[in-house]
Design a protein around this motif. Structure first.
Motif, short mmCIF file in Angstrom:
data_model
loop_
_atom_site.label_atom_id
_atom_site.label_comp_id
_atom_site.label_asym_id
_atom_site.label_seq_id
_atom_site.Cartn_x
_atom_site.Cartn_y
_atom_site.Cartn_z
N MET B 1 -10.90 -24.78 6.72
CA MET B 1 -9.66 -24.71 5.94
C MET B 1 -9.91 -24.04 4.60
O MET B 1 -9.17 -23.20 4.14
N ASP B 2 -11.04 -24.48 3.96
CA ASP B 2 -11.41 -23.88 2.68
C ASP B 2 -11.66 -22.40 2.82
O ASP B 2 -11.30 -21.60 1.97
N ASN B 3 -12.29 -22.09 3.99
CA ASN B 3 -12.61 -20.70 4.28
C ASN B 3 -11.33 -19.87 4.36
O ASN B 3 -11.26 -18.75 3.84
N MET B 4 -10.31 -20.44 5.01
CA MET B 4 -9.02 -19.74 5.14
C MET B 4 -8.42 -19.49 3.78
O MET B 4 -7.92 -18.40 3.49
N GLN B 5 -8.46 -20.54 2.94
CA GLN B 5 -7.89 -20.41 1.61
C GLN B 5 -8.60 -19.28 0.84
O GLN B 5 -7.97 -18.46 0.19
N GLN B 6 -9.90 -19.28 0.99
CA GLN B 6 -10.72 -18.26 0.33
C GLN B 6 -10.29 -16.87 0.80
O GLN B 6 -10.13 -15.94 0.01
N GLN B 7 -10.06 -16.75 2.13
CA GLN B 7 -9.67 -15.45 2.69
C GLN B 7 -8.30 -15.02 2.18
O GLN B 7 -8.06 -13.85 1.91
N PHE B 8 -7.39 -16.01 2.07
CA PHE B 8 -6.06 -15.70 1.55
C PHE B 8 -6.15 -15.19 0.11
O PHE B 8 -5.47 -14.23 -0.27
N GLU B 10 -8.69 -13.73 -1.25
CA GLU B 10 -9.27 -12.38 -1.20
C GLU B 10 -8.23 -11.35 -0.80
O GLU B 10 -8.14 -10.26 -1.38
N ALA B 11 -7.41 -11.71 0.23
CA ALA B 11 -6.37 -10.78 0.69
C ALA B 11 -5.36 -10.52 -0.43
O ALA B 11 -4.92 -9.39 -0.63
N GLY B 12 -5.02 -11.58 -1.17
CA GLY B 12 -4.07 -11.44 -2.27
C GLY B 12 -4.61 -10.52 -3.35
O GLY B 12 -3.91 -9.63 -3.84
N THR B 13 -5.88 -10.71 -3.70
CA THR B 13 -6.50 -9.87 -4.72
C THR B 13 -6.52 -8.42 -4.25
O THR B 13 -6.21 -7.49 -5.01
N LEU B 14 -6.86 -8.26 -2.98
CA LEU B 14 -6.93 -6.91 -2.42
C LEU B 14 -5.56 -6.25 -2.47
O LEU B 14 -5.43 -5.06 -2.79
N MET B 15 -4.53 -7.03 -2.16
CA MET B 15 -3.16 -6.48 -2.16
C MET B 15 -2.77 -6.05 -3.57
O MET B 15 -2.27 -4.94 -3.77
N LEU B 16 -3.04 -6.91 -4.52
CA LEU B 16 -2.66 -6.61 -5.90
C LEU B 16 -3.42 -5.38 -6.40
O LEU B 16 -2.82 -4.42 -6.89
N ALA B 17 -4.75 -5.42 -6.22
CA ALA B 17 -5.57 -4.32 -6.69
C ALA B 17 -5.17 -3.02 -5.98
O ALA B 17 -5.04 -1.96 -6.60
N GLY B 18 -4.96 -3.12 -4.67
CA GLY B 18 -4.62 -1.94 -3.88
C GLY B 18 -3.31 -1.31 -4.32
O GLY B 18 -3.25 -0.11 -4.57
N MET B 19 -2.28 -2.12 -4.47
CA MET B 19 -0.97 -1.56 -4.83
C MET B 19 -1.00 -0.98 -6.24
O MET B 19 -0.46 0.10 -6.48
N VAL B 20 -1.67 -1.69 -7.16
CA VAL B 20 -1.76 -1.16 -8.54
C VAL B 20 -2.49 0.18 -8.52
O VAL B 20 -2.05 1.15 -9.14
N PHE B 21 -3.57 0.24 -7.75
CA PHE B 21 -4.35 1.48 -7.73
C PHE B 21 -3.56 2.62 -7.09
O PHE B 21 -3.57 3.74 -7.60
N VAL B 22 -2.89 2.34 -5.97
CA VAL B 22 -2.11 3.41 -5.30
C VAL B 22 -1.05 3.95 -6.25
O VAL B 22 -0.90 5.17 -6.42
N PHE B 23 -0.34 3.03 -6.93
CA PHE B 23 0.70 3.49 -7.87
C PHE B 23 0.09 4.26 -9.04
O PHE B 23 0.62 5.29 -9.45
N ALA B 24 -1.05 3.75 -9.55
CA ALA B 24 -1.67 4.42 -10.69
C ALA B 24 -2.13 5.82 -10.28
O ALA B 24 -1.88 6.80 -10.98
#
Lengths: 377, 90
Positions: B1-8, B10-24
């Motif tokens: 369960m902890d592992n899942m939370q960790q993955q979520f 990570e996915a959230g960070t990736l989404m944020l970083a990815g979208m900011v970078f694509v727009f930039a």
């Protein structure tokens, strides 16, 4: 008697396993989609045939020594085939509409939200028993939302080669389904009045702009995102060959013979990954479902971004062109044009939609570079 | 369960970083087009050579003003005679 038994044992009939038969039927299904329904036939035909070949018992097409084995490792595992195709796509792409209206790059960026939102979906699917996606797998699946075949294959070959077959099938199937998936989403998110909006005519773009553009894009990628340079670099090379006007022979080859030859081998190579053990599982169903979600979110976010830009910009922007931000060149632009014509028969959006459409190609290559840089390492 | 939370996460960070970078990234590209390319376009406009000679040629052959009146008279006379001979109103 012994030789008769030996002969029987060497036949396909004696060696067939149920999984192989099912995968051959899947291959036939792809052939049907390509031939009868005209769904991305250039790729689905060799892919479907590759699926049949790789599942032939005894022949060993995909084992060491087999033809498809070498095609896969020479061209797809190394990433060479998708990159050559990307060069051809670059040679076919006219950035004129994008340079004339650079704001549309934002639409290409917004549509990439489909990719990153799907990451969540892929991780969430781990709650389903039988599915276990790592972050690498999730990233490779999410790129389907970029609606860009070569990019999806390139990224999948780097991050999750075991899922490549399912990802390629999903990516190309959904690209073929763009005219069916996109219009309902576009209509749901826009009003009749918005769909009628006519846009200002684009300014003419000079030759020097078109020549400097790919060089500028490459320079920026070198500075900010070197992990995307294989994709962007080959794309820019193809585009520069086209726009420079001095190497017409190379440009013609890149967008005809070379891309055609590579497409045959790419299709066969991807088909070789459609073996029963890799394809017939719950994960494939998950990938197919996530692909549709990624596509729909990408389309929706492009349209919503265009709506916002229309409200803020002094020049009117028809929100329909936002849907073209999900690459799939030129199908997505054609769909935007068609839906626009339904609302206003005098409104031709095709050229305006080509801007976000090619911006989407750049956007998905950048997104792939980001995923490679952050997850691939 | 902890592992899942960790993955979520990570996915959230990736989404944020990815979208900011694509727009930039694409945002910088917009600035590049609006500044560098737009200036280049003004400095080095496409030479207009081909369309110059063609319309002239075309207008010579189509504008009735360039055809000598004698030729026009001969053609209209011939047309008139043809029509009267064949009894056509057209």
């Amino acid at each position: 008697m012994d030789s008769l038994t030996k002969l029987w044992l060497s036949t396909g009939l004696a060696n067939f396993e149920l999984g192989q038969v099912v995968m051959m039927l899947v291959g036939c299904g792809l052939l049907y989609l390509a031939i009868a329904r005209n769904f991305e036939p250039l790729l689905l035909l060799p892919m479907g045939f590759g699926a049949i070949l790789t599942n032939i018992p005894v022949a060993g097409f995909s084992e060491a020594g087999g033809l498809l084995h070498y095609i896969y490792y020479a061209g797809i595992d190394t990433g060479i085939f998708p990159l050559i195709i990307f060069m051809g796509v670059g040679a076919m792409t006219d950035f004129g509409a994008l340079i004339a209206n650079p704001k549309t790059l934002l639409l290409g960026a917004a549509a990439q939200f489909g990719i990153f939102a799907t990451l969540f979906g892929a991780i969430a699917l781990n709650y389903v028993p039988g599915i276990e996606f790592t972050l690498k797998d999730a990233s490779a699946i999410a790129i389907i939302g970029g609606a860009d075949g070569p990019t999806a294959i390139f990224l999948a070959s780097k991050l999750a080669p075991e899922l490549l077959g399912a990802i390629a099938v999903a990516a190309y199937s959904y690209m073929a389904l763009v005219p069916i998936i996109q219009p309902p989403i576009m209509r749901a998110l826009t009003t009749e009045e918005e769909r009628k909006i006519e846009m200002k005519q684009l300014r003419p773009v000079t030759k020097i702009e078109k020549i400097i553009f790919p060089l500028g894009v490459l320079m920026m990628t070198i500075f900010f995102l070197p992990s995307a340079t294989p994709l962007v670099g080959m794309f820019c090379l193809g585009n520069l060959m086209r726009e420079s006007g001095v190497v017409d022979r190379l440009s013609t080859t890149a967008q005809n013979e070379l891309i055609n030859i590579t497409t045959i081998f790419l299709g066969l190579g991807v088909g070789s990954k459609l073996s029963a053990e890799a394809f017939l599982n719950v994960e494939t169903l998950g990938i197919l479902a996530l692909g549709a979600v990624a596509f729909s979110i990408g389309t929706a976010s492009g349209v919503l971004m265009a709506k916002t830009m229309n409200k803020l910009s002094k020049d009117p922007i028809n929100p329909l062109i936002g849907a073209a931000g999900v690459s799939a060149v030129p199908m997505a632009a054609r769909v935007a044009n068609k839906v626009g014509l339904e609302a206003n028969p005098h409104n031709f959006l095709l050229m305006h939609a080509m801007g976000p459409n090619v911006a989407g190609v750049l956007g998905s290559a950048v997104a792939a570079g980001i995923l490679l840089a952050l997850v691939g390492g | 369960m902890d592992n899942m939370q960790q993955q979520f996460i990570e996915a959230g960070t990736l989404m944020l970083a990815g979208m900011v970078f694509v727009f930039a990234f694409l945002g910088v590209l917009i600035i590049f087009i609006n500044t560098v390319l737009a200036r280049l376009a003004i400095k080095f406009p496409d030479p207009i050579v081909v369309p110059h000679s063609r319309p002239n040629k075309k207008s010579k052959s189509t504008t009735s003003g360039d055809i000598s009146p004698a030729v026009v008279a001969a053609i209209s006379g011939a047309v008139k005679r043809y029509r009267s001979q064949h009894g056509q109103d057209k």
